[in-house]
Scaffold this active site. Structure first.
Site, PDB file in Angstrom:
ATOM      1  N   CYS A 191       0.823  -1.221   0.000  1.00  0.00           N
ATOM      2  CA  CYS A 191       0.000   0.000   0.000  1.00  0.00           C
ATOM      3  C   CYS A 191       0.854   1.266   0.000  1.00  0.00           C
ATOM      4  O   CYS A 191       1.898   1.326   0.644  1.00  0.00           O
ATOM      5  CB  CYS A 191      -0.965  -0.024   1.170  1.00  0.00           C
ATOM      6  N   SER A 466      -1.086   0.299  13.011  1.00  0.00           N
ATOM      7  CA  SER A 466      -0.668   0.181  11.623  1.00  0.00           C
ATOM      8  C   SER A 466       0.239   1.351  11.275  1.00  0.00           C
ATOM      9  O   SER A 466       0.127   2.443  11.850  1.00  0.00           O
ATOM     10  CB  SER A 466      -1.905   0.196  10.723  1.00  0.00           C
TER      11      SER A 466
END
Length: 550
Positions: A191, A466
């Site tokens: 990502c 995260s």
């Protein structure tokens, strides 16, 4: 050659017969056998194209006179595992990956290894294995995803997580959410921000275990395929020169990696992974080292989620080598060995190409690094925050504790809009032992951002975040609640004081009251009582020690 143990001499005729059953010729068997570790699966966007990377690696090995033999490992997609029980298995998968590679590489004595990486736990798990095995090794990642486009701007995964909170707060409608959902992740690759996967791939390059470009060349680029071929060719040279991981991953290399991490403002998860890799390499690396290096290293990049730029812009600016060039020129990087030679030679001609992406050290975003280590009575062993992604008004904050014994409870309260400006959310029993597995908490942090509460609400946890999280989100609080840490004694309404600039995290409750609470404290019963995670919880150490297994 190590592989002679399974192919040379009279006694190994049965072994050669088995190798021939796979289609290998005598000529291929006689050459060095190179293991190619490929974690391809059809779930992870960062891994769906890794068979193409593996094919390129094997072509490079053959071009240089070796015989490549491929084998797999598992891989967890942190995005897909987020906000349900699957996330408890994410960090724990790191140890399994290291063990799987060890098993394969010793049961079948490869002469050297090429590690193909991309996503979060796969990178550190494989680096741990490389240090443990200490046979010639090189790393090549699948590369980062390109940014998506939404209403004329670049977007990535963190944008869609934050949009959930925006919809809940009435700031975005479902039609807009669907349009963003269709746009945020446009294709293969890890990502597109400086999240954990890309941070670790960049730091693999800074650590010296990957060729220049490994961290930033986009997944869809032909340059990425060429890099994979070059890695396959280079492993044969490393084998001839007998250059091994522990020749490269020394104390200087780890300090270089932490320095680059601070300059980038990377994921807080590096404070788990780099110490765990260093532990396998026999190098001492603790949170105090991160704090020391942060104090002397300016932050010169701000990519997603701290800033508006996707990682492909960093590649256009010259990539990690350009960042290291800037640091090296100012004496912040030490010259040491990498898989492609000395750092000083690698950095020749690697000047910064885009100053809007990589700032000069004389004009940084911050005079200190993008990560900060906090200490205090709530975190005597340390806690971690992505300082470079915290709003200025939240660098100092004091507010009442809102206490939750799981991420799920806290997320429900946030989504039901039961959190007030000024609150300090406390999520506990989510550490390595208590979770178990120290799950990431992108959903609550992103919901707070989407609701506009990141300007007034802090969150602390013995779990972790995260790399896509931003705001005053303080994780890795150690000792954790399940191990008797003070975070387990916090009560609703207690005042908590946070000073990120000063590195302080304090519970404003007097010692007499704390002693009374401790005398009455009982840990929660284990959340998982059988299977791998139950074993993991019994063996895992503190997050401050990298959550390695005893």
């Amino acid at each position: 050659m190590r592989s002679n143990a399974m192919k040379a001499g009279l006694a190994k005729a049965p072994h050669r017969s088995l190798l021939k059953a796979t289609g290998l010729t005598d000529a291929e068997i006689e050459r060095p056998i190179i293991g190619v570790v490929n974690p391809f699966n059809e779930l992870i966007p960062g891994h769906i194209h890794l068979n193409n990377i593996a094919a390129a690696v094997k072509a490079g090995v053959r071009l240089a006179g070796g015989t490549p033999l491929e084998f797999p490992t598992i891989g967890v997609c942190d995005g897909l595992a987020m906000n349900h029980i699957g996330m408890k298995y994410s960090l724990a998968s790191r140890e399994l990956i290291a063990d799987m590679v060890e098993v394969m590489a010793i049961a079948h004595p490869f002469d050297a290894l090429v590690f193909i990486t991309n996503c979060d736990k796969i990178v550190p798990g494989m680096l741990m294995a490389a240090a443990r095995l200490n046979i010639p090794s090189i790393f090549v990642s699948g590369g980062p995803m390109l940014a998506g486009r939404y209403q004329g701007r670049d977007v990535s995964l963190s944008c869609i997580f934050e949009a959930v909170g925006a919809v809940q707060a009435g700031k975005m409608d479902m039609a807009e959410l669907e349009e963003l959902e269709d746009s945020a992740c446009p294709g293969c690759g890890s990502c597109a921000g400086m999240y954990t996967a890309n941070t670790m791939n960049c730091l693999t390059e800074a650590l010296g275990m990957a060729l220049p470009g490994n961290g930033t060349i986009p997944a869809v680029s032909g340059t990425r395929i060429r890099l994979a071929k070059m890695a396959g060719m280079r492993i044969m040279e490393l084998l001839k020169e007998n250059i091994r991981p522990l020749d490269i991953m020394n104390e200087k290399a780890f300090h270089n990696a932490v320095t680059v991490d601070m300059a980038l403002g990377g994921s807080t998860n590096t404070c788990l992974h780099l110490p765990a890799i260093a532990h396998e390499a026999g190098v001492a690396l603790d949170l105090k080292t991160f704090a020391t290096i942060s104090k002397r290293t300016p932050q010169i990049c701000k990519l997603y989620p701290a800033g508006p730029q996707p990682i492909q812009y960093l590649d256009e600016a010259g990539g990690i080598q350009a960042v290291m060039h800037e640091l090296f020129q100012h004496g912040l990087i030490e010259d040491t060995l990498t898989v492609s030679g000395l750092i000083s030679a690698n950095l020749a001609g690697r000047e910064v190409k885009r100053r809007d992406v990589i700032r000069p050290l004389t004009e940084p975003y911050s005079r200190e690094g993008g990560l900060a280590i906090l200490y205090g009575n709530l975190a005597p062993e340390g806690a971690v925050v992505k300082k470079g992604a915290v709003l200025p008004e939240m660098m100092q904050h004091q507010g009442p504790a809102r206490v939750f014994n799981s991420e799920e409870e806290a997320f429900t309260a946030i989504m039901e809009q039961k959190i007030n400006p000024g609150d300090v959310i406390v999520i506990r029993y989510e550490g390595p032992k208590g979770g178990p597995g120290m799950q990431e908490m992108l959903s609550p942090t992103s919901a707070l951002v989407g609701m506009g509460l990141d300007t007034s609400v802090a969150l602390i946890t013995d779990g972790r975040f995260s790399g896509a999280s931003r705001g005053a989100a303080i994780g890795h609080v150690s000792p954790e609640a399940a191990a008797g840490g003070l975070i387990g004694l916090v009560e609703e309404g207690d005042l908590i004081a946070i000073d990120i600039e000063a590195g302080k995290l304090e519970l404003k409750v007097d010692e007499e009251e704390i002693a009374r609470r401790r005398a009455n404290w009982q840990p929660l019963p284990p959340k998982i009582k059988s299977g791998y995670l139950a074993r993991y919880a019994r063996q895992v150490t503190s997050g401050a020690q990298g959550a390695v297994l005893e």
